[in-house]
Write a protein that holds these residues in place. Structure first.
Motif, short mmCIF file in Angstrom:
data_model
loop_
_atom_site.label_atom_id
_atom_site.label_comp_id
_atom_site.label_asym_id
_atom_site.label_seq_id
_atom_site.Cartn_x
_atom_site.Cartn_y
_atom_site.Cartn_z
N GLN A 79 0.80 -1.22 0.00
CA GLN A 79 0.00 0.00 0.00
C GLN A 79 0.84 1.28 0.00
O GLN A 79 0.29 2.39 -0.02
CB GLN A 79 -0.96 -0.01 1.19
CG GLN A 79 -2.00 -1.11 1.12
CD GLN A 79 -2.97 -1.10 2.30
OE1 GLN A 79 -3.06 -0.13 3.05
NE2 GLN A 79 -3.70 -2.20 2.47
N PHE A 80 2.16 1.16 0.01
CA PHE A 80 3.01 2.34 -0.02
C PHE A 80 2.66 3.30 -1.17
O PHE A 80 2.67 4.52 -0.98
CB PHE A 80 4.49 1.94 -0.13
CG PHE A 80 5.19 1.88 1.21
CD1 PHE A 80 5.51 3.04 1.90
CD2 PHE A 80 5.54 0.67 1.75
CE1 PHE A 80 6.17 2.99 3.11
CE2 PHE A 80 6.21 0.60 2.98
CZ PHE A 80 6.51 1.77 3.67
N GLY A 86 -7.13 8.32 0.19
CA GLY A 86 -8.19 7.37 0.55
C GLY A 86 -8.64 7.41 1.99
O GLY A 86 -9.57 6.70 2.36
N ILE A 87 -8.00 8.25 2.82
CA ILE A 87 -8.36 8.24 4.23
C ILE A 87 -9.66 8.99 4.51
O ILE A 87 -10.13 9.01 5.65
CB ILE A 87 -7.22 8.82 5.10
CG1 ILE A 87 -6.80 10.20 4.60
CG2 ILE A 87 -6.02 7.88 5.11
CD1 ILE A 87 -5.74 10.87 5.46
N TYR A 101 -8.90 1.53 -3.02
CA TYR A 101 -7.46 1.77 -2.94
C TYR A 101 -6.66 0.50 -2.61
O TYR A 101 -5.74 0.13 -3.35
CB TYR A 101 -7.17 2.84 -1.88
CG TYR A 101 -7.61 4.22 -2.29
CD1 TYR A 101 -6.75 5.06 -2.99
CD2 TYR A 101 -8.88 4.68 -1.99
CE1 TYR A 101 -7.14 6.34 -3.38
CE2 TYR A 101 -9.30 5.95 -2.37
CZ TYR A 101 -8.41 6.78 -3.06
OH TYR A 101 -8.82 8.02 -3.45
N ALA A 102 -6.98 -0.15 -1.50
CA ALA A 102 -6.13 -1.24 -1.02
C ALA A 102 -6.09 -2.43 -1.97
O ALA A 102 -5.00 -2.87 -2.38
CB ALA A 102 -6.60 -1.68 0.37
N PHE A 103 -7.26 -2.96 -2.32
CA PHE A 103 -7.28 -4.16 -3.17
C PHE A 103 -6.63 -3.93 -4.53
O PHE A 103 -5.80 -4.74 -4.97
CB PHE A 103 -8.70 -4.69 -3.32
CG PHE A 103 -9.29 -5.28 -2.06
CD1 PHE A 103 -8.48 -5.87 -1.11
CD2 PHE A 103 -10.66 -5.24 -1.84
CE1 PHE A 103 -9.02 -6.43 0.05
CE2 PHE A 103 -11.22 -5.79 -0.68
CZ PHE A 103 -10.39 -6.37 0.26
N VAL A 332 0.57 1.78 7.52
CA VAL A 332 0.60 2.26 6.13
C VAL A 332 -0.25 1.31 5.30
O VAL A 332 -0.13 0.09 5.42
CB VAL A 332 2.05 2.29 5.61
CG1 VAL A 332 2.10 2.47 4.11
CG2 VAL A 332 2.85 3.39 6.31
N ALA A 333 -1.24 1.78 4.48
CA ALA A 333 -1.45 3.17 4.18
C ALA A 333 -2.70 3.73 4.84
O ALA A 333 -3.06 4.87 4.59
CB ALA A 333 -1.55 3.35 2.67
#
Length: 469
Positions: A79-80, A86-87, A101-103, A332-333
């Motif tokens: 996820q860097f 995305g937060i 974002y993550a997937f 992270v992230a």
């Protein structure tokens, strides 16, 4: 090779205890291990003896402080690339952090060229920030996860406790495994990593180590959890996952597992034990706390990402007082900073927010706020407030204990491996540091204001693996 470091060497061997602020320390290192350690007058005398014997003794400047290496107990390496984005999203849902974002970013690790680039940069980033050990979520890709293991060995750090992520439901079609594939490739990854650790020739704790990693309950079937538990037992692996993080996650998991809490499910499958590290745990019930304590499992406290996704603050001080192990993570992230200094500051701030919650006995004021008595405020502070030195404990000894490595890492003791960070005053916000500052004030200023520019040098297993240009 034998060398020694003399000066201000500060550690936190127990929660609430700080050593080395008011007297010099001499740390003697041999073959990556702390061979001997002296404090106060004994340090002065032993320094002269070593110098007369021709041993190299490095004398720290007044603006330098040595602390144990930082241990990040929760970080997602793939996820860097989207760190800082995305937060503003919820964790779950079609428009959530995971789906948007993550997937997709984790899926891109199937391209080994991308994985190598991201993982090498991630390792270098952690060392630059003083992280000497990290408990890492990789992706579902076995080969890419092996690349991360290889990179950590080449870089000589940080110590990488790596998990090939396991999922067999409720993920995008392009980022999912069958139960059989997930279990088989996890075993392959375990065997590969343990073999590479042995080849590298390090003493325990090895530079790399495999971690059994069910992502979290919504993405894992009962069959997958059972299979992973058997692997963890067979190969004596650390276990990591997410637990009781957000309200929507807890509700989803409970619906999937017959109304049980996250901790009950992990416990039923033998995945809640020592050493296992469960991230977040903000939405835990009291019965889950009991299961954590009794099993010896630990919590990876991720205060920065908790602000965005968990809708609450973890009562760290209360949990530790009740016998639960707690380490610190950057996440992270979901957490936007890879710096453990940043996580320490966030941990202190998060502990303060617990005062903003309703206190028993408070009465409504005429403007709708809460009027809380002074005694209640002081009681709340006593049970919740973390100091910056408490946060240093979480980032060092707390992390070591969470990983079951309290006898090998986390503090300056004879027989432990020498993982350390040399912190220094530089011309940043710390340019106002006065020469009359006490050691305590200087360290607190670095912990409060510092960043990677204040990390002068990093040691892993007695070797200098990073120093400022």
């Amino acid at each position: 090779m034998v060398f020694a470091i003399f000066g201000t060497c500060v550690d936190t061997p127990e929660f609430g205890e700080v050593r080395g602020l008011h007297e010099p320390t001499l740390v003697v290192v041999s073959s990556g291990c702390i061979q001997s350690l002296y404090r106060g007058r004994a340090a002065e005398e032993s320094r002269k003896t070593l110098e007369n014997q021709g041993v190299s003794v490095r004398v720290l400047h007044a603006s330098e402080i040595l602390v144990p290496g930082f241990i990040d107990t929760h970080i997602h390496f793939p996820q860097f690339p989207f760190t800082g984005a995305g937060i503003d999203k919820p964790l779950m849902g079609d428009d959530g952090f995971l789906v948007k974002y993550a997937f997709p970013t984790e899926e891109s690790m199937s391209d080994l060229a991308i994985a190598r680039s991201v993982y090498n940069a991630g390792l270098e980033t952690l060392l630059r920030h003083g992280t000497t050990s990290a408990l890492i979520f990789a992706s579902i890709h076995c080969q890419a996860s092996k690349e991360l293991v290889d990179a950590a060995i080449r870089n000589r750090g940080p110590r990488a406790f790596v998990g090939k992520v396991c999922v067999d439901r409720h993920c995008p079609d392009s980022y999912i495994e069958t139960t059989e594939t997930s279990i088989n490739e996890t075993e392959d990854f375990i065997n590969y990593t343990q073999a590479r650790a042995a080849e590298a020739g390090h003493s325990p704790p090895y530079l790399v180590q495999p971690v059994v990693t069910p992502r979290f309950l919504p993405t894992c079937t009962a069959e997958l959890l059972a299979g992973l538990s058997q692997l963890a037992e067979r190969y004596k692996c650390i276990i990591q996952s997410h637990m009781s993080e957000s309200i929507d996650e807890v509700e989803f998991s409970s619906a999937l597992f017959e109304g049980k809490t996250d901790a009950e499910v992990f416990s039923d499958f033998g995945l809640l034990r020592a050493p296992s590290v469960m991230a977040h745990c903000v939405q835990m019930k009291c019965t889950e706390e009991d299961l954590l304590r009794d099993s010896g499992a630990a919590i990876a406290h991720c205060p920065l990402s908790n602000f965005f996704f968990a809708s609450g603050a973890l009562p760290v001080k209360q949990l530790i007082s009740r016998g639960i192990k707690v380490g610190l993570g950057t996440d992270v992230a979901g957490g936007y900073s890879p710096s453990m200094l940043s996580s320490m500051r966030a941990a202190v701030l998060a502990s303060k927010t617990l005062h903003f919650q309703y206190l028993p006995g408070a009465v409504q004021s005429s403007v709708g706020g809460l009027s809380v008595g002074a005694k209640e405020k002081e009681s709340s502070k006593e049970q919740d407030d973390l100091s910056h030195f408490d946060a240093l404990y979480l980032a060092t000894m707390g992390g070591a204990a969470s990983l079951g490595l309290q006898d090998l890492l986390g503090s300056f003791e004879e027989g432990k491996r020498f993982d350390a960070v040399l912190l220094t005053q530089v011309s940043t916000a710390l340019s106002f540091v006065c020469r009359h500052d006490s050691r305590e004030d200087l360290l607190q200023k670095i912990l409060t204001l510092g960043d990677d520019r204040n990390v002068k040098e990093v040691f892993v297993d007695g070797q200098s693996v990073y120093s400022q240009p």
